[in-house]
Design a protein around this motif. Structure first.
Motif, mmCIF file in Angstrom:
data_model
loop_
_atom_site.group_PDB
_atom_site.id
_atom_site.type_symbol
_atom_site.label_atom_id
_atom_site.label_comp_id
_atom_site.label_asym_id
_atom_site.label_seq_id
_atom_site.Cartn_x
_atom_site.Cartn_y
_atom_site.Cartn_z
ATOM 1 N N ALA A 1 36.560 36.197 41.040
ATOM 2 C CA ALA A 1 36.582 36.097 39.790
ATOM 3 C C ALA A 1 37.004 37.266 39.007
ATOM 4 O O ALA A 1 37.749 37.078 37.884
ATOM 5 N N GLN A 2 36.466 38.398 39.483
ATOM 6 C CA GLN A 2 36.881 39.653 38.757
ATOM 7 C C GLN A 2 38.405 39.863 39.012
ATOM 8 O O GLN A 2 39.199 40.386 38.024
ATOM 9 N N ALA A 3 38.926 39.770 40.209
ATOM 10 C CA ALA A 3 40.148 40.140 40.455
ATOM 11 C C ALA A 3 41.284 39.381 39.640
ATOM 12 O O ALA A 3 42.197 39.493 39.421
ATOM 13 N N SER A 4 40.691 37.901 39.496
ATOM 14 C CA SER A 4 41.718 37.009 38.688
ATOM 15 C C SER A 4 41.661 37.520 37.142
ATOM 16 O O SER A 4 42.701 37.557 36.427
ATOM 17 N N ALA A 5 40.387 37.813 36.775
ATOM 18 C CA ALA A 5 40.202 38.515 35.490
ATOM 19 C C ALA A 5 41.229 39.453 35.083
ATOM 20 O O ALA A 5 41.821 39.730 34.101
ATOM 21 N N THR A 6 41.062 40.534 36.041
ATOM 22 C CA THR A 6 42.035 41.642 35.894
ATOM 23 C C THR A 6 43.493 41.453 36.106
ATOM 24 O O THR A 6 44.263 42.008 35.137
ATOM 25 N N ALA A 7 44.006 40.343 36.727
ATOM 26 C CA ALA A 7 45.349 39.790 36.644
ATOM 27 C C ALA A 7 45.450 39.179 35.421
ATOM 28 O O ALA A 7 46.985 39.723 34.993
ATOM 29 N N LEU A 8 44.733 38.753 34.787
ATOM 30 C CA LEU A 8 45.111 38.185 33.571
ATOM 31 C C LEU A 8 45.226 39.112 32.448
ATOM 32 O O LEU A 8 46.184 39.145 31.727
ATOM 33 N N HIS A 9 44.358 40.246 32.505
ATOM 34 C CA HIS A 9 44.375 41.303 31.443
ATOM 35 C C HIS A 9 45.769 42.162 31.544
ATOM 36 O O HIS A 9 46.568 42.150 30.693
ATOM 37 N N VAL A 10 45.911 42.347 32.860
ATOM 38 C CA VAL A 10 47.034 43.283 33.162
ATOM 39 C C VAL A 10 48.210 42.602 32.847
ATOM 40 O O VAL A 10 49.267 42.983 32.357
ATOM 41 N N GLY A 11 48.443 41.086 33.271
ATOM 42 C CA GLY A 11 49.474 40.292 33.246
ATOM 43 C C GLY A 11 49.913 39.950 31.796
ATOM 44 O O GLY A 11 51.025 40.094 31.456
ATOM 45 N N VAL A 12 48.916 39.793 30.963
ATOM 46 C CA VAL A 12 49.058 39.447 29.716
ATOM 47 C C VAL A 12 49.610 40.591 28.892
ATOM 48 O O VAL A 12 50.513 40.714 28.027
ATOM 49 N N GLU A 13 49.092 41.806 29.070
ATOM 50 C CA GLU A 13 49.553 43.227 28.441
ATOM 51 C C GLU A 13 50.953 43.279 29.158
ATOM 52 O O GLU A 13 51.615 43.870 28.002
ATOM 53 N N THR A 14 51.513 43.336 30.126
ATOM 54 C CA THR A 14 52.785 43.220 30.678
ATOM 55 C C THR A 14 53.524 42.329 29.894
ATOM 56 O O THR A 14 54.737 42.782 29.180
ATOM 57 N N LEU A 15 53.311 40.983 29.604
ATOM 58 C CA LEU A 15 54.133 40.062 28.941
ATOM 59 C C LEU A 15 54.388 40.363 27.559
ATOM 60 O O LEU A 15 55.417 40.553 27.120
ATOM 61 N N LEU A 16 53.264 40.634 26.706
ATOM 62 C CA LEU A 16 53.333 41.348 25.450
ATOM 63 C C LEU A 16 54.131 42.598 25.287
ATOM 64 O O LEU A 16 54.944 42.913 24.404
ATOM 65 N N ALA A 17 54.151 43.409 26.080
ATOM 66 C CA ALA A 17 54.694 44.677 25.906
ATOM 67 C C ALA A 17 56.216 44.359 26.268
ATOM 68 O O ALA A 17 57.138 44.893 25.702
ATOM 69 N N ASP B 1 50.455 40.925 43.414
ATOM 70 C CA ASP B 1 50.371 41.611 44.754
ATOM 71 C C ASP B 1 48.948 41.872 45.000
ATOM 72 O O ASP B 1 48.405 41.731 46.130
ATOM 73 N N GLN B 2 48.348 42.587 44.146
ATOM 74 C CA GLN B 2 46.949 43.032 43.999
ATOM 75 C C GLN B 2 45.921 42.097 44.172
ATOM 76 O O GLN B 2 45.062 41.927 44.837
ATOM 77 N N LEU B 3 46.328 40.934 43.314
ATOM 78 C CA LEU B 3 45.435 39.704 43.341
ATOM 79 C C LEU B 3 45.408 39.019 44.695
ATOM 80 O O LEU B 3 44.708 38.631 45.237
ATOM 81 N N CYS B 4 46.919 39.017 45.287
ATOM 82 C CA CYS B 4 46.956 38.274 46.594
ATOM 83 C C CYS B 4 46.075 39.003 47.687
ATOM 84 O O CYS B 4 45.632 38.614 48.567
ATOM 85 N N PHE B 5 46.199 40.281 47.524
ATOM 86 C CA PHE B 5 45.678 41.149 48.477
ATOM 87 C C PHE B 5 44.244 41.038 48.369
ATOM 88 O O PHE B 5 43.499 40.972 49.395
ATOM 89 N N SER B 6 43.623 40.989 47.178
ATOM 90 C CA SER B 6 42.107 40.590 46.953
ATOM 91 C C SER B 6 41.730 39.516 47.745
ATOM 92 O O SER B 6 40.705 39.482 48.347
ATOM 93 N N ALA B 7 42.550 38.321 47.529
ATOM 94 C CA ALA B 7 42.159 37.135 48.249
ATOM 95 C C ALA B 7 42.210 37.316 49.911
ATOM 96 O O ALA B 7 41.219 36.973 50.332
ATOM 97 N N PHE B 8 43.359 37.806 50.246
ATOM 98 C CA PHE B 8 43.436 38.306 51.613
ATOM 99 C C PHE B 8 42.316 38.993 52.151
ATOM 100 O O PHE B 8 41.553 38.789 53.354
ATOM 101 N N TYR B 9 41.980 40.093 51.372
ATOM 102 C CA TYR B 9 41.019 41.120 51.932
ATOM 103 C C TYR B 9 39.469 40.488 51.826
ATOM 104 O O TYR B 9 38.782 40.528 52.897
ATOM 105 N N ALA B 10 39.329 39.718 50.852
ATOM 106 C CA ALA B 10 37.958 38.971 50.853
ATOM 107 C C ALA B 10 37.484 38.090 51.878
ATOM 108 O O ALA B 10 36.688 37.934 52.354
ATOM 109 N N TYR B 11 38.917 37.141 52.053
ATOM 110 C CA TYR B 11 38.624 36.157 53.239
ATOM 111 C C TYR B 11 38.362 36.856 54.569
ATOM 112 O O TYR B 11 37.242 36.382 55.342
ATOM 113 N N GLU B 12 39.343 37.989 54.895
ATOM 114 C CA GLU B 12 38.862 38.494 56.175
ATOM 115 C C GLU B 12 37.602 39.237 56.271
ATOM 116 O O GLU B 12 36.954 39.229 57.462
#
Length: 285
Positions: free
Chosen positions: A79-95, A22-33
């Motif tokens: 790009a940073q929003a996507s990198a953050t999603a990767l970091h948080v997402g991978v940590e969540t999957l490994l946990a 949701d945060q990633l999608c919001f970043s895309a939405f916010y950046a576009y607007e």
């Protein structure tokens, strides 16, 4: 045969992934607007600075850049929003992998031992030990994403030898695997050697991959659990929550059946588990 569809762990970890998505999608939405407003002002005042054009914004002087530079900042922001999603997402999957391996080990009558390997390798070994069959490409994909996460976190200038071996041997199998899955991956490229470069579409693809991996693993593990052990686990948790009902087996049994459906998707039907069988589990608590 065990007909469980999920483990009780899936919901909370999926929620964490959903929040990151949701945060990633919001970043895309916010950046576009925001880009529509910034682009319009940049067209009128291309050589002006943000502090002049957005004089009411308390942060415009912090960035203090020429309006013509703003498009590059938007690209880097996504790009940073996507990198953050990767970091948080991978940590969540490994946990999740660590937690579900412990849960499965417990219900199979053992403890979650560790050989010090990456979590996805430990989980794959556990699944093989309990005869739970699952595509190895799911774990190879996890390893790839974990290494990309490591590349960002440790700011590695060059690819690791593990990543090079993946490109030489594993990327083709993983690419073929995902090409046959009904997953929207936006042409995500497992062969790309630009490890620090992301598009917003890369972020969307990564989040979709992580959700699928978690769901596939959870469904396979749930179906491999000994059903009697599931009943015992559900019974213990139900009794712990409702000790005041120990004198009323009828209500406890209904709660146990309801929790089995809610958390495991498992229907403890009367034929397989009559009330008397569940009463025995309650008495054994």
């Amino acid at each position: 045969m065990n007909t469980a569809q999920r483990t009780p762990l899936l919901k909370s970890f999926r929620n964490r992934l959903d929040i990151a998505n949701d945060q990633l999608c919001f970043s895309a939405f916010y950046a576009y607007e925001a880009s529509q407003l910034v682009s319009a002002k940049a067209a009128k005042q291309p050589d002006s600075f943000t502090s002049e054009v957005f004089d009411r914004n308390p942060f415009s002087s912090r960035i203090h850049r020429c309006m013509n530079d703003m498009a590059n900042f938007q690209t880097e922001f996504l790009a940073q929003a996507s990198a953050t999603a990767l970091h948080v997402g991978v940590e969540t999957l490994l946990a999740y992998m660590s937690a579900v391996r412990s849960h499965s080990s417990s219900l199979h009558g053992g403890e979650a031992s560790s050989m010090g390997n990456p979590e996805e390798e430990e989980l794959l070994k556990h699944l093989q030990d309990v005869s739970c069959i699952l595509e190895k490409e799911l774990f190879d994909t996890t390893s790839y994403l974990r290494r990309r996460r490591n590349h960002l976190v440790h700011m590695l200038a060059d690819p690791t030898n593990e990543m090079k071996r993946f490109w030489n041997k594993g990327a083709c199998f993983v690419t073929d695997f995902w090409s046959k899955r009904p997953a929207q991956l936006f042409d995500f490229d497992f062969f790309s050697q630009d490890l620090a470069e992301f598009t917003i579409e890369d972020g969307f693809a990564i989040m979709n991959i992580l959700r699928i991996i978690m769901s596939d693993i959870d469904r396979a593990i749930a179906s491999s659990l000994p059903q009697d052990a599931v009943l015992k686990e559900v019974t213990h948790r139900t009794v712990d929550r409702s000790k005041h009902l120990l004198g009323n087996h009828g209500r406890l049994i209904r709660k146990i059946r309801a929790l089995a459906v809610l958390e495991y998707g498992l229907d403890l039907d009367e034929k397989s588990y009559p009330d008397s069988a569940i009463s025995v589990a309650i008495e054994a608590y």
